[in-house]
Enzyme design. Structure first.
Site, PDB file in Angstrom:
ATOM      1  N   CYS A 173      -0.320   2.186   2.899  1.00  0.00           N
ATOM      2  CA  CYS A 173       0.694   1.256   2.409  1.00  0.00           C
ATOM      3  C   CYS A 173       0.381  -0.204   2.711  1.00  0.00           C
ATOM      4  CB  CYS A 173       2.059   1.634   2.973  1.00  0.00           C
ATOM      5  SG  CYS A 173       2.616   3.270   2.461  1.00  0.00           S
ATOM      6  N   GLU A 324      10.285  -3.586  12.575  1.00  0.00           N
ATOM      7  CA  GLU A 324       9.908  -4.848  11.941  1.00  0.00           C
ATOM      8  C   GLU A 324      10.752  -6.008  12.464  1.00  0.00           C
ATOM      9  OE1 GLU A 324       8.949  -6.486   7.449  1.00  0.00           O
ATOM     10  OE2 GLU A 324      10.022  -4.592   7.708  1.00  0.00           O
ATOM     11  N   HIS A 350       9.159   1.620  -3.288  1.00  0.00           N
ATOM     12  CA  HIS A 350       7.946   1.544  -2.459  1.00  0.00           C
ATOM     13  C   HIS A 350       6.795   2.196  -3.214  1.00  0.00           C
ATOM     14  CE1 HIS A 350       5.158   1.573   0.698  1.00  0.00           C
ATOM     15  NE2 HIS A 350       5.890   2.035   1.703  1.00  0.00           N
ATOM     16  N   PHE A 409       1.186   4.293   7.116  1.00  0.00           N
ATOM     17  CA  PHE A 409       0.828   5.520   7.809  1.00  0.00           C
ATOM     18  C   PHE A 409      -0.591   5.389   8.366  1.00  0.00           C
ATOM     19  CE2 PHE A 409       3.768   8.736   5.451  1.00  0.00           C
ATOM     20  CZ  PHE A 409       4.875   8.081   5.973  1.00  0.00           C
TER      21      PHE A 409
END
Length: 426
Positions: A173, A324, A350, A409
């Site tokens: 990602c 985050e 996403h 990931f």
């Protein structure tokens, strides 16, 4: 014309987009600026057997986008997206005929490659999984290309007549940031003057949905698909899968100036880190992301207080959003509370490896348009996520320095800094 580290400076002079909600930069920006969402019940296949039925699909007509029947037959949807986005980026920049082929390269990012075509073709050659020994005679002649994401980069290189560095970046990602950073480094180091760089993924397929179902990462809010993606909201329960592509023309500063190119932004700095301990786990203190942010800011020759806007990873999972938030506080200090933060995943889902390039596009347009896109569906803020997440409505504000961050990931954490192109460097 060198940056703070002595490397050559790099401008972003062209943008091309295929995204949920519309093909092309204009439609992409219109959706973001107006806070509309493109998440809906999956139409690509019957999602009934799965836990999550929600995704942000691209209403993409390859014929209307200028692809021939032979190209449609040959190319996976991921490559189709990348080609259409590249054509727009090159037209936007006016680079065609202006670049030396041997000084022009291509770098593309992807997390899943040709997943949809591999999924489809496996069903054909195995007779829907009935045969353990598959019969390759029933597969399409392009099956080998589907196994190699580099085939996509080759197609873009032929389109762009690029004879310089060509390759693929696949870091899950974070691919969409990492590929722009790598392409920028190639220019900064003198390996190329122009790079076509971006990312593409079209992985809304049964195998992908099943994988994310298994770890309960995607939202099961199937009765409210339009508002299912809720980053930083107390009621969030997972991300909505997406698809799309964003491709850029990156140029060395002098090269762009000599041909009078218009620039959206400068790619001023980037960095990446890894937690090196977990495929999906994130430390509560956000240390690795904070370090990536700190190094990206330093590489750009800036200070934390210079950041005007943060385009968040904002995946709408409880673990990520809190991680985050902690990372931004650790890296920006008290300035984190004064800095607008938003997640466009609330609107376009996403799209795995592609999303970060779409977010880089959003940052460049935010700088260019002086408008910060909102975080849609943010009605009930999580008390543990206590920064300014620009809820619901876009905000008019001059942005000279934009930070985009990503978490992937494998423990990957990446950050990239875009600045207003005329902003002086000390």
């Amino acid at each position: 014309m060198s940056g703070p580290d002595g490397g050559r400076r790099v401008l972003l002079t062209g943008i091309g987009v295929v995204a949920p909600g519309g093909v092309g930069v204009k439609r992409f920006w219109d959706l973001l600026a107006n806070g509309r969402t493109a998440t809906r019940t999956i139409t690509a296949f019957d999602p009934a057997p799965f836990r999550s039925h929600v995704a942000a699909e691209c209403d993409f007509d390859p014929v209307a986008s200028g692809l021939s029947q032979q190209q449609i037959r040959k190319w996976d949807r991921t490559t189709q997206f990348a080609v259409v986005a590249t054509r727009e980026a090159m037209a936007d920049s006016g680079i065609s005929g202006e670049a030396e082929p041997h000084r022009t390269g291509v770098m593309l990012g992807t997390a899943c490659g040709m997943t949809a075509s591999l999924d489809r073709e496996y069903a054909v050659v195995s007779d829907s999984g009935r045969n353990w020994l598959v019969d390759d005679k029933h597969g399409v002649p392009y099956l080998y290309d589907y196994f190699l994401p580099s085939s996509m980069a080759a197609e873009i290189a032929w389109l762009a007549e690029a004879e310089g560095p060509v390759g693929i970046v696949s870091t899950g990602c974070t691919s969409g940031i990492d590929v722009v950073g790598h392409a920028t480094d190639l220019i900064a180091d003198g390996e190329a003057d122009v790079m076509i760089a971006g990312a593409s993924d079209a992985a809304i397929s049964p195998i992908t949905v099943a994988c994310f179902d298994a770890i309960k990462a995607t939202t099961p809010r199937n009765d409210e698909p339009a508002t299912a993606s809720r980053p930083f909201d107390r009621t969030r329960n997972g991300f909505a899968l997406g698809e799309g592509s964003a491709v850029f023309v990156l140029e060395e500063l002098g090269h762009a100036r000599r041909r009078g190119a218009r620039a959206y932004a400068e790619i001023a700095g980037h960095a990446g880190r890894s937690n090196a301990h977990s495929m999906t786990g994130l430390r509560a203190d956000g240390r690795e992301m904070a370090e990536a942010i700190t190094h990206a800011i330093g590489n750009a020759g800036l200070e934390p207080g210079d950041v005007d806007y943060v385009n968040a990873h904002g995946s709408a999972t409880k673990q990520n959003d809190r991680h985050e938030t902690a990372a931004l506080k650790a890296s920006l200090g008290a300035h984190a509370y004064r800095t607008p933060v938003s997640s466009i995943k609330s609107m376009i889902g996403h799209s795995l490896g592609a999303i970060c390039s779409l977010e880089v596009a959003a940052c460049a347009l935010t700088i260019d348009q002086s408008l910060i896109p909102p975080t849609a569906n943010l009605h009930e803020p999580d008390p543990e996520c206590d920064l300014d997440y620009v809820p619901l409505v876009a905000r008019e504000q001059r942005v000279d320095v934009a930070l985009s961050v990503a978490s992937g990931f494998g423990g990957f954490q990446s950050a990239i800094i875009l600045t207003k192109p005329e902003r002086s460097r000390t």
